[in-house]
Each structure stands twice: as structure tokens, then as C-alpha cells.
Design an enzyme around this catalytic site. Structure first.
Site, PDB file in Angstrom:
ATOM      1  N   ASP A 607      36.487 -12.176  15.654  1.00  0.00           N
ATOM      2  CA  ASP A 607      35.036 -12.114  15.727  1.00  0.00           C
ATOM      3  C   ASP A 607      34.458 -13.440  15.243  1.00  0.00           C
ATOM      4  OD1 ASP A 607      34.757  -9.606  16.728  1.00  0.00           O
ATOM      5  OD2 ASP A 607      34.582  -8.621  14.790  1.00  0.00           O
ATOM      6  N   ASP A 916      34.753  -1.314  17.731  1.00  0.00           N
ATOM      7  CA  ASP A 916      35.951  -2.166  17.746  1.00  0.00           C
ATOM      8  C   ASP A 916      37.230  -1.349  17.552  1.00  0.00           C
ATOM      9  OD1 ASP A 916      34.619  -4.578  18.118  1.00  0.00           O
ATOM     10  OD2 ASP A 916      34.257  -4.841  15.975  1.00  0.00           O
TER      11      ASP A 916
END
Length: 1207
Positions: A607, A916
Site C-alpha cells: 500500500d 484487503d
């Protein structure tokens, strides 16, 4: 049931039984059919009993009439076994009817009464009977009947202990494991998963059994009819007791909740302010814990040291050695007397006991370490409101009356009641087994502990904690399994099995050869005479000689079986986990296999926000009214109409908050993005509480990572409704048909204006700013559906009017560029996968060193929707080229992970959001963020990064490589010892019929090689040299060509030296003038001493298999130095002072110097060996190719032969 025969005066007996007749003994049971002339109350008893064992349930009125008679029946002579026997004989289909009946009676008559206790106990028994298949034998219930009233507590205790033990046995037999090991990625075991889920469902049912048992216990401990006892505790300082509060929550009793005045009435009884929460001072928290309980549950104790000692004792080879030691001890004492005869057997027994103790201590210590590490992952932190402000507390510090703030991805930390919120949806599958998401509101307000927030947000009033919740009961009844086998351990077990088979074969050969030589008279005594002469040697001497030969063969097996290999994995994993946590790199390791797999990672999909950046958002640019506001909080450039709309959108469309203390700075809460926007709004002049009070929220669309925006509908006055949207700038802009100018006038969104706004967004994105847009629209209240239909309402997202666009700066973390460079150097590709604008992602990637070319083409730079639109084959083809993916959804990340894994990559993924979770689970290593990560993301991950820093991810890679490297060091060291010891003993056995290393000496070598060697080499810290290597492949062999080279060099050296000493030691050591017996003892002692010293010095060589300088960093590894020092000291003690024990003699200083010199020679020999080149192709692959090539040649020859000679 039939009426009892052979009994006189039945009516009298019934009169006596029911309290209305003459005296005498009760000889007629209460479950016999009453005669027609029985008193009315006895007939009522019979009706209640028929309800318990039959298919019908009497009315509430009938039960109330029966109540008084039933109480006396229960307390006097309630024979529970008869009820159970009748339940067993009934049709199984009536089970639900009876349970429903029991529940109705219990709810009607109240928990505190005797009849309710009876119902609870019968409910327990029926449940146990229903699920008795979990056990391995039938449940046999004890009888507790005809006890006087005063002995009820004894009766209850008897039943309670029995039920608890019965239930725990069922759970243990069910073998429920919470922390189940992650299986091999290429193995699919659906049947096992299905069986586990069935067991989970049964365990949930048993949680209800425990609850009933607790109710029964509580009823028994309260005041009983006619018995003075403990009275019910008053609600000290509170308007409701813990029992009543727990009952409301457990039974989801909505009518009872309304009877208390709903959540508002309940909060007043609990002395909780729904806006400000409880005060939060220590005295208040302590008072609530003392009365309502703490949010903890009793954990099952781990296995004790004695269990590990018993398991270590179960080794078959050690058992054989103990039996042999006992026989040797008996024969030795019988033939030589107790003074001299105990040495051989006693020495072996003592050595075996030491091995068992060391093994048990080592295993026990590792168990304690993993138990402590596992407790860390349950220490969840959450937000509560105390004293009017949001504070973060541990889940264990939660108390009844707390106001908990729930958001998507959170774990419901206790049982509670919904206060307020929007679109709050709970996944209750962990408790109910149903995957359906349940929406919570004022009509369905009960929240169960242990469930997860699937969507929305809201506030909850805590009503039950710890053992008073079903989740607490369940967790108190199951234990976690720390016996997870990692893939590396499985591979090592296979290697150990192969080595063990080889060692067993060698031991059998040695046993046969020695026995044949012994009984044929070829084995000689030191004086040259035969040890066995047919017809002359006594049976005792023959048996004693055979036992000694057997002990040598068994000891060879003990040495050959490398049981230290799995131990080395456990040690190095535990050491790595502990060191990483001390290094602030990890919060929790959820899967042991992740530690070792991380060393094989070839790519990291990271990320951006919070991992590569600091996650400290600040609004640095703002465009309002079509113009840039400089500075961005210059409110004088904005009209009041525009600012009021902005205040409304900022205050209402947020999950954060602003707290204004009496003194000091404002306190902001929420995500970093929310806090940055709120801080900007406050600097613009927004009064947060005032802005929220001017309108009321009608409907909320929580921020969605798929749509990249979130919205809210607010009601102002009359029929006026505003719909506010906030999200990714270019996405919100695409839905706008107009914009507000600086004076608040609405202007149409022309093509030129759209391009102008896009230019603003691109300029901010190029400066690595995150761009957020605010827009709104008018809506009519009449068009908004009412009631439950509103839950399915789609918030209008078109025809919006643009209010503002802001750019937020999130600086890169210090040191992240160096960490990325280190990964690249180590052969690990770093890819950025972010939901931000592609230009923003590109700017950050350039700054972090992930991207080198500013004009990189597609697919190096790619948007999520472009990647998503491609076919599976196309995605797989371009996956390896992707470096930065912008505007990606969680599904795009999942698709990228799948494509990379199909290409053979070992993929690590970082994530923090609930969405996620699929990518984290799919990846080889899932890395969740400890600070910003949701509980759902953490649960799907393998490792939790404590500080959310990418540099910590790189540390995990180093430690992962260290785990694999340490195991390889230990394998090289152990195989060297194995090869040398086996070859020396086999050659000596074949040639002379004797082995130079006896049983005790071999056991000492085994201790050095296994436990002490594992401790020394498995705790080597990682070095920078590890990052100079390429990642370890999935199928790379454990024993590399470099290891084979080092192993063979050292093993050949030791074998050569020791065999030369074995056959020519008397002349080399100048012992020809000594007696044969003394010379052989000195020679064998010298061989033993030299062999051990060679292992000590070779242990240093094993530290650096591919480096010349083996002493680098050795002084910093205090454990390694300590183990080597202790081993050397013990060796001196064995040689010099424990000669009787080890069958050795003292060596003079010259022989000691020679032994040390031979051992030290292994150092320069290792340097020479490391200069020898090795092929890149692994030996196993080389032999496989040769074998396949030979088969192809044979096939070709066969085909030619068939062609030349047709049939």
C-alpha cells in the site's frame, strides 16, 4: 409407566408424599402414575412431569398452578435419571419440542426459581444426549435422589462437576483448533474443513449447555425453599443487576429491554451518559469490574512440564536403551558386585535421563514462548467514549456501561445494545454459523461479542463482558493449538525420516556383524582372548555381551536420527519472533509458516498510505469557487453560503469527531484523512457540534473503497434535504453538473470548466498530493422512502454541485527509499498498489525509489480498471511488468496477486482495510498494519506489522531469510556429525568387532549435535550478507551444493583422522609399552575427545557456510559463545573426572594439545574447501537429469531394436 404393584394403601402413600396424611417412609416415587384419589396437587405434578418427557407443553396458567407443588417435588426427591431415560427412548423429532417447552417455562417462571433450575439442568442433559456423538462412549449420568433439603448443595456440586467434565471431554475429543495451521498452498482438503465446521457448530450448541449449567448453578446458590442461604446481591449503585442485564442480552429479550425504557432507560440504570459515556476514572472502572465482571475469560492452562517430560520419555529408542541399561545393571551387579557392576548400566541410564530432561526443558520453554506470543494477538485496541472524549483502550479494559465506537472491520468486543449509527451490518457467522449479514438498528439492537462489523458504523452500549457473554463462554472452553507444522518443518521431518532409515539400516548391519563376530569367537578381550567360547562362557556373560552389543546398535540409531531438525525450526522461529517484536517490527505472528516463507518472497505488493508514507495528512492546497485559496484556510475569501455548506458536509459526512476540552487544544479523532479534513474545517471557522446540530442525518452511505467515495443525506428543516458526497476528486467531479462560485452562485459545469478542474487535480497529484472533492445536491424529503425500505435506498450520486477540491500532503517515511533499494538489491521487486490517483501514486513511487523512469509506459504504470478489464491470460502476461497500480480496488489487488502467483512468484502483500482481506489471504504472506489495520484484515493476515512502516517489512524479509539460513547451518553441522560417527563405527565394527565410541559417549555426542547444536546455530541473528542473496525458490533443495561441499570436506577429514587413530593409535600415540587394556582405553578416550573437539570447532565453521571469515559477529552472539564454552567445559569434566561414567581415562596435556590441534585444523581446511567451485545445478537435479537421459537412451535403443526386428 405403570403403577407399582405389591404396595399397600397407595392413596395413603400419595397423601404422605403430598404432605397430607400419616407419617412413614416415602416408598412411592413421584414419577409413578398417581391413583385417581390422589390429591389435586399431585395430579398437577404429573402434568408438569409429562411436559418434560412428552411432546406437549402446558399453558402458562397450568404451569403457574403447578409451581408450588413442583418446588417441593424438586427439592425433596427429584430423580433426574428417570427423566433422561424417558428422553432417550423418545423419538428424536420431539427434542426441539421439549427444548422449546423448557425455554417457555423458564422464561415464564423466572430464573431465580427452583423450577427454572430444574429446566436448566434438564436442558443441559438433553443437549448432552443430543450431541453425545462427540464423545467416544455413552454418557452415563449419576443419580442424585432422595437427598434431604439440606444436602441440595452437595447434589448440585456433584452434577455441576460432572457436567463440566463431560463437556470439556467432548471439547477435547472434538479437537477444535482456533489457530489452525495454514496448509500447503497446493493442497486442498475440503473434507477436513467441513469436519471442522461441523465441530464448530456443535461447540456453539455446547455453549448453550454451559449457559444452562451456569443458570442451574446460580439458582442453586441462591435462597432455596425452607433453606436459609445467600440472598441476592443488590445492584450496588446501579439500577439493574448483572444477572438481569446478562439475561436481556443473551436471550435478545426485546420486550424486557423496552420494559426498562429501551437503551436510554438502560443507560440511566447503568449510570452512563449516552453522549459522554462513563467518567473513566480508576475508581469507577474498578467498581464496574467488581460488580459486572471484567472483559476476560479463564484461559486453559498450557501443558505442564511433566507432560513434556512424559512425551520425551516416549521415544522408542530411549525406551530400548533404558531396558538395556536395566538388564546391564542387573547382570553387572550380579557378576561384579554392586561396587563395580553398576557403572555400565548406571552410566547409560543417567545419560538417557539427561537427554530426556534436556529435551523436555527445551520443548517446555518453547511452548511457554509461543503461548506468550499468542496472547498478544488477543490484545485488541478499540475506541470508547469516556468523559466526553474518544479514547483508545484495550479490549481487556472494557467495562459494562462503556460506549464503544464501531466501524467497518472492527470486532465486536463485548455484548451490547445498539445506540445509534448508520448502515451498521454485523457478520454473526462466528457465533450462529450463518453467513448472512445482519443489519442492526433500534428494532434489532442486540450485538453479540466475537462478531465482525461488515459495513457501516455505530455506537454500542456494553451490557455484558467476559464470561457473561456467549463468546466468553466459548473461548473459555476451547484451547488454541500451538502444534502447527510449517512447510519447512514438514520437509525437515521428511529429511529426518530418510536419515533415520539410513541410520537404522546401519545399526542393524552393525548389530548383526557384532553378534556374529561375538558368538563365533572373533571378538577379543584386551588380552587377546576370545570373549565368547562355546561351552565355556557362562550364560550370564553371554547375555551381558549381547546386551552391550545391542546398546551400541541402538545408540547408533539415537545418533543417526536427527530429532534436532524439527527442534531447530521451532527454536529459530521462536527466537526470530521474539527478536522481531523487540525490534518493533512485528506485533504478532499469526502463522508460523510466514516467518520462513518471507525469506522466499520475490515480490512485495505494498500500500502507499501509511506504509510508504507517514499517514500524517495535512490540507496544503484548496480550490473553492473555482479559485485557489491561499492559504487553504483563508475563510475571508469564501462567502458565508459556501462556507456553511462546506461546514455541513465536513461535519456530517465523517466518521471522525472533534472534542473541545475546557482547556488545551482541540482533540481530533478518526482516520488520518478524516482528521486532516476536520482540522482544515476548524481552521476555516467550523464549530463542529454547532454544525452537526443544525441538521439531522437521514441516511449514510459509508465510504466504499470500490466507489472511492462516501455520502450522507441530512434533513435541515421542512422538506429540505441535502445530499453530501466526499471522495476521490476526479470521480466526484464526473458526477457534477455545476459548481458554486466564490459568492455561492451555482454555475453550469461546462467542458472548459471540467478541464480546468482536472488541471487542478493533475497539478496537485503530480506534487504527490491526495485529492479530495466535496459536492452536494438538493433533494426532496417526500422522495426518500420510510421505514425498512430506506435500507435499500440508493443515495443519489448524480446531478451534484461541486463545492471544493483539496490536496492533502502525506510525506514519505524516512528511510523508505533505502529500504526499497535494499529489497531491489536482494532480488525482491516492490510494487505499489494504491487507491489514489495514478499521478499521485507515480509521484510517491518516484520519491520512494520504486519507480525510476518518470515517463514509464503502461503496463509499468497502470490503472486498476485497465488491469481489471483484461483477460486472465493478459493479466498474467503483464503482471510481472507492473510497478505502480493506481485507482485500484481491493479486487484489483487480488487479481494481481493471483496473476503473480501463477507466474511462480512468492508474493507478500500489505493491507489495512477490510476489503484487503481476500488479497491478504490469497498471498503467500499477508502483512496487516497494526495501527491502521482493521480486525478483519489482521485476522486474514499472517504477520502484523506493529509500526505500519515499510522498513519493518524489509526487516521481516531479513529475519525470514535468517530462519532458512540458520536451519541450513544446523543441517550442515548435524549431517557432518552423522556421517563421521556412522562411518567410524561401521568400519570399526566390520574390522575389529568393537566400536571406538561407546553408548554413553555417543549419547553425549547426540546431545551436542541435537539440542545444544540447535540452540547455538538456530539463534544466529540476521546479517546484511543475507540481503546479497537471491530469494530461496519454492522447490530449492534444503541441502545446497555449497553445503554438500563443506559437509564432505569436514566429514572426510574427521573420518580419515579417527580411522587412522583407531587402527594405528597405539603406535602413533606411543602406547606400545603400555598394557593392551590401558592402551586401548587411552586410544579410545583420545578418539572420543578428538571427535568432540572437531564438532566444537566445526560448529564455528557452520556459522558461515559461504563466507571465509567464520568469526564475524561471533562475539555478539552471547548464546552461541556460552553453548560452545559450556560444551568444552563439560568435555573436560567427562574426560578428567567422569572416567567411570563414560569409560574414559585421563589424558595428559600433550594429548590434549594434539586433540585441540586436530580440531583447529578444521578451520583452515574449511577455508580451502570454500575456494573449491561448485556447480550451479543442484546435485538432486543433476542425478534426475542423468536418470531421465539414461531412460531416454534405453527407450531409443528399444525402439531401434523393434524397428530392426519386427515381429
Amino acid at each position: 409407566m405403570a403403577q407399582s404393584s405389591g404396595k399397600s394403601s397407595p392413596s395413603g402413600r400419595w397423601d404422605e408424599e403430598c404432605g397430607g396424611g400419616r407419617g412413614g417412609e416415602d416408598i412411592c416415587g413421584p414419577f409413578d402414575i398417581p391413583p385417581k384419589n390422589a390429591p389435586v396437587e399431585c395430579l398437577r405434578r404429573w402434568r408438569v412431569y409429562k411436559c418434560l418427557i412428552g411432546d406437549t407443553c402446558p399453558s402458562y396458567f397450568t404451569l403457574a398452578l403447578c409451581f408450588d407443588s413442583w418446588k417441593s417435588l424438586f427439592w425433596r426427591n427429584f430423580t433426574i435419571t428417570k427423566v433422561v431415560q424417558n428422553v432417550q427412548t423418545k423419538n428424536k423429532n420431539t427434542t426441539s419440542t421439549k427444548l422449546f417447552c423448557l425455554a417457555k417455562m423458564q422464561g415464564h417462571l423466572g430464573i431465580g426459581e427452583g423450577i427454572s433450575s430444574a429446566m436448566s439442568l434438564i436442558g443441559v442433559l438433553v443437549y448432552l444426549l443430543q450431541f453425545h456423538e462427540l464423545g467416544t462412549k455413552k454418557i452415563r449420568l449419576p443419580q442424585c435422589k432422595r437427598l434431604p433439603k439440606c444436602h441440595f448443595s452437595l447434589c448440585f456440586s456433584y452434577y455441576n462437576n460432572y457436567l463440566n467434565n463431560c463437556f470439556l471431554d467432548c471439547v477435547q475429543q472434538a479437537a477444535l483448533v482456533l489457530n489452525a495451521s495454514r496448509r500447503f498452498r497446493y493442497t486442498l482438503d475440503l473434507r477436513k474443513e467441513e469436519e471442522k465446521e461441523q465441530v464448530r457448530r456443535k461447540i456453539r450448541a455446547h455453549a448453550q449447555v454451559i449457559r444452562a449449567a451456569f443458570l442451574f448453578k446460580e439458582a442453586g446458590e441462591r435462597e432455596k425453599p425452607g433453606i436459609p442461604g445467600v440472598t441476592r446481591l443488590p445492584a450496588i449503585g446501579f439500577g439493574i443487576g448483572q444477572e438481569d442485564l446478562t439475561k436481556i442480552t443473551r436471550e435478545h429479550d426485546f420486550s424486557a429491554l423496552q420494559g426498562y425504557g429501551g437503551v436510554k432507560g438502560l443507560s440511566s440504570l447503568l449510570k452512563t451518559n449516552l453522549e459522554k459515556g462513563i467518567s473513566g476514572d480508576e475508581a469507577e472502572l474498578l467498581r464496574r469490574r467488581n460488580y459486572f465482571g471484567s472483559n476476560t475469560y479463564p484461559r486453559k492452562k498450557g501443558r505442564s512440564f511433566w507432560v513434556f517430560l512424559w512425551e520425551a520419555w516416549q521415544d522408542l529408542t530411549l525406551i530400548i536403551l533404558m531396558i538395556a541399561a536395566a538388564l546391564s545393571l542387573v547382570l553387572g551387579i550380579k557378576t561384579e558386585g554392586i561396587k563395580e557392576g553398576w557403572y555400565d548400566g548406571g552410566s547409560i541410564a543417567f545419560a538417557v535421563i539427561i537427554v530426556i530432561l534436556v529435551t523436555a526443558v527445551s520443548d517446555y520453554r518453547q511452548s511457554l514462548q509461543f503461548q506468550n506470543l499468542n496472547e498478544e494477538k488477543w490484545n485488541i485496541h478499540l475506541e470508547v467514549i469516556r468523559g466526553g472524549r474518544r479514547v483508545e483502550v484495550s479490549i481487556f479494559d472494557l467495562v459494562v456501561g462503556d460506549i464503544v465506537l464501531l466501524k467497518i472491520g472492527d470486532l465486536v468486543p463485548a455484548e451490547g445494545i445498539f445506540i445509534s449509527g448508520h448502515s451498521l451490518a454485523i457478520d454473526e457467522s462466528s457465533m450462529t454459523g450463518e453467513s448472512k449479514v445482519v443489519h442492526k438498528d433500534q428494532k434489532a439492537p442486540f450485538l453479540m461479542a466475537g462478531c465482525k462489523v461488515a459495513d457501516g458504523y455505530g455506537n454500542m452500549l456494553v451490557s455484558a463482558v467476559g464470561i457473561n457473554t456467549e463468546w466468553g463462554l466459548l473461548m473459555a472452553s476451547i484451547s488454541e493449538d500451538n502444534g502447527e507444522e510449517t512447510p519447512l518443518q514438514v520437509r525437515l521431518n521428511g529429511l529426518a525420516t530418510f536419515i533415520g532409515i539410513v541410520g537404522l539400516t546401519v545399526a542393524v548391519v552393525v548389530l548383526v556383524v557384532l553378534l556374529v563376530r561375538y558368538f563365533t569367537g572373533h571378538t577379543k578381550n584386551p588380552d587377546g582372548s576370545a570373549q565368547f567360547i562355546k561351552g565355556q562362557t557362562s550364560a550370564k556373560a553371554a547375555v551381558n555381551g549381547a546386551i552391550k552389543i545391542l546398546t551400541v546398535a541402538v545408540t547408533i540409531v539415537v545418533v543417526a536420527v536427527p530429532e534436532g531438525l524439527p527442534l531447530a525450526v521451532t527454536l529459530t522461529l521462536a527466537y526470530s519472533m521474539r527478536k522481531m517484536m523487540a525490534d518493533k517490527a512485528l506485533a504478532s505472528v499469526r502463522r508460523l509458516s510466514a516467518c520462513e516463507t518471507m525469506g522466499s518472497a520475490t515480490t512485495i505488493c505494498s500500500d502507499k498510505t501509511g506504509t510508504l508514507t507517514l499517514n500524517q495528512m495535512t490540507v496544503v492546497e484548496a480550490y473553492i469557487g473555482g479559485k485557489k485559496i491561499d492559504p487553504p484556510d483563508n475563510v475571508r475569501l469564501i462567502s458565508s453560503s459556501v462556507s456553511s455548506l462546506l461546514y455541513e458536509g465536513i461535519a456530517q459526512n465523517t466518521t471522525g469527531g472533534v472534542f473541545k476540552p475546557e482547556s488545551g487544544a482541540l482533540e481530533l479523532s478518526g482516520s488520518p484523512t478524516e482528521k486532516a479534513i476536520l482540522h482544515w474545517g476548524v481552521k476555516l471557522g467550523m464549530e463542529f457540534d454547532y454544525a452537526k446540530s443544525k441538521s439531522s442525518i437521514i441516511y449514510v452511505f459509508p465510504f466504499n473503497s470500490e466507489k472511492k467515495r462516501g455520502g450522507v443525506a441530512v434533513h435541515l428543516s421542512g422538506s429540505e434535504v441535502h445530499v453530501h458526497w466526499k471522495g476521490a476528486a476526479e470521480i466526484v467531479l464526473a458526477s457534477c453538473i455545476g459548481w458554486l462560485d466564490i459568492d455561492g452562485a451555482m454555475q453550469p459545469m461546462t467542458a472548459d470548466k471540467v478541464n480546468e478542474f482536472k488541471k487542478y487535480i493533475e497539478d496537485m497529484a503530480s506534487a504527490s498530493l491526495r485529492c479530495i472533492a466535496f459536492a452536494y445536491r438538493h433533494f426532496n424529503l417526500e422522495n426518500i422512502p420510510n421505514g425498512e425500505q430506506r435500507n435499500d435506498w440508493l443515495l443519489p450520486e448524480d446531478d451534484l454541485i461541486l463545492l471544493a477540491i483539496v490536496g492533502m500532503k502525506d510525506p514519505c517515511r524516512p528511510g523508505v527509499k533505502e529500504a526499497v533499494d535494499l529489497c531491489t538489491h536482494a532480488g525482491v521487486k516492490v510494487r505499489m498498489v494504491t487507491g489514489d490517483n495514478l499521478r499521485t501514486a507515480k509521484a510517491i513511487a518516484l520519491e520512494c525509489g520504486i519507480l525510476e523512469d518518470a515517463v514509464a509506459p503502461e503496463p509499468i504504470l497502470i490503472e486498476g480498471r485497465t488491469f481489471r478489464a483484461k483477460t486472465t491470460a493478459e493479466r498474467e502476461e503483464i503482471a510481472e511488468k507492473i510497478t505502480v497500480m493506481g485507482r485500484s480496488s481491493p479486487n484489483d489487488k487480488l487479481l494481481l496477486v493471483q496473476a503473480l502467483r501463477r507466474r511462480g512468484h512468492v508474493v507478500a502483500v500489505t493491507g489495512d482495510g477490510t476489503n484487503d482481506a481476500p488479497a491478504l489471504h490469497e498471498a503467500d504472506i499477508g502483512l496487516a498494519m497494526g495501527i491502521q489495520g482493521t480486525e478483519v484484515a489482521k485476522e486474514s493476515s499472517d504477520i502484523i506489522i506493529l509500526d505500519d512502516d515499510f522498513a519493518s517489512v524489509v526487516k521481516v524479509v531479513r529475519w525470514g531469510r535468517s530462519v532458512y539460513a540458520n536451519i541450513q547451518k544446523f543441517i550442515q553441522f548435524q549431517l557432518t556429525v552423522n556421517v563421521a560417527a556412522l562411518v567410524i563405527n561401521v568400519v570399526a565394527a566390520f574390522s575389529s568387532g568393537e566400536v571406538p565410541l561407546n553408548t554413553v559417549q555417543l549419547l553425549w555426542v547426540n546431545l551436542i549435535m541435537d539440542t545444544l547444536g540447535a540452540l547455538a546455530l538456530a539463534t544466529e541473528p540476521p546479517t546484511d550478507h543475507l540481503m546479497d542473496r537471491s530469494p530461496v525458490g519454492r522447490r530449492e533443495p534444503l541441502i545446497t551444493n555449497i553445503m554438500w561441499r563443506n559437509l564432505m570436506v569436514q566429514a572426510l577429514y574427521q573420518i580419515t583422522i579417527l580411522l587412522v587413530l583407531n587402527f594405528g593409535g597405539r603406535s602413533i600415540l606411543h602406547l606400545k609399552n603400555d598394557t593392551r587394556a590401558h592402551a586401548d582405553k587411552v586410544k579410545n578416550t583420545f578418539i572420543f575427545n578428538t571427535f568432540v573437539l572437531c564438532q566444537i570447532f566445526n560448529e564455528l565453521n557452520a556459522r558461515k557456510p559461504d563466507e571465509i571469515n567464520v568469526f564475524s559477529g561471533v562475539a555478539r552472539n552471547h548464546l552461541f559463545m556460552g553453548i560452545v564454552g559450556v560444551t568444552a567445559l563439560l568435555q573436560v569434566l567427562i574426560i578428567e573426572f567422569l572416567g567411570k561414567f563414560a569409560s574414559t581415562v585421563r589424558l595428559n596435556w600433550k594429548l590434549w594439545l594434539v586433540s585441540v590441534a586436530i580440531g583447529i585444523t578444521s578451520w583452515p581446511l574449511a577455508i580451502i574447501g570454500k575456494l573449491l567451485p561448485v556447480p550451479r545445478t543442484p546435485l538432486a537435479e543433476y542425478f534426475r537429469r542423468c536418470s531421465s537421459g539414461r531412460r531416454q537412451e534405453d527407450d531409443g535403443t528399444t525402439q531401434e531394436s523393434s524397428t530392426a526386428h519386427p515381429l
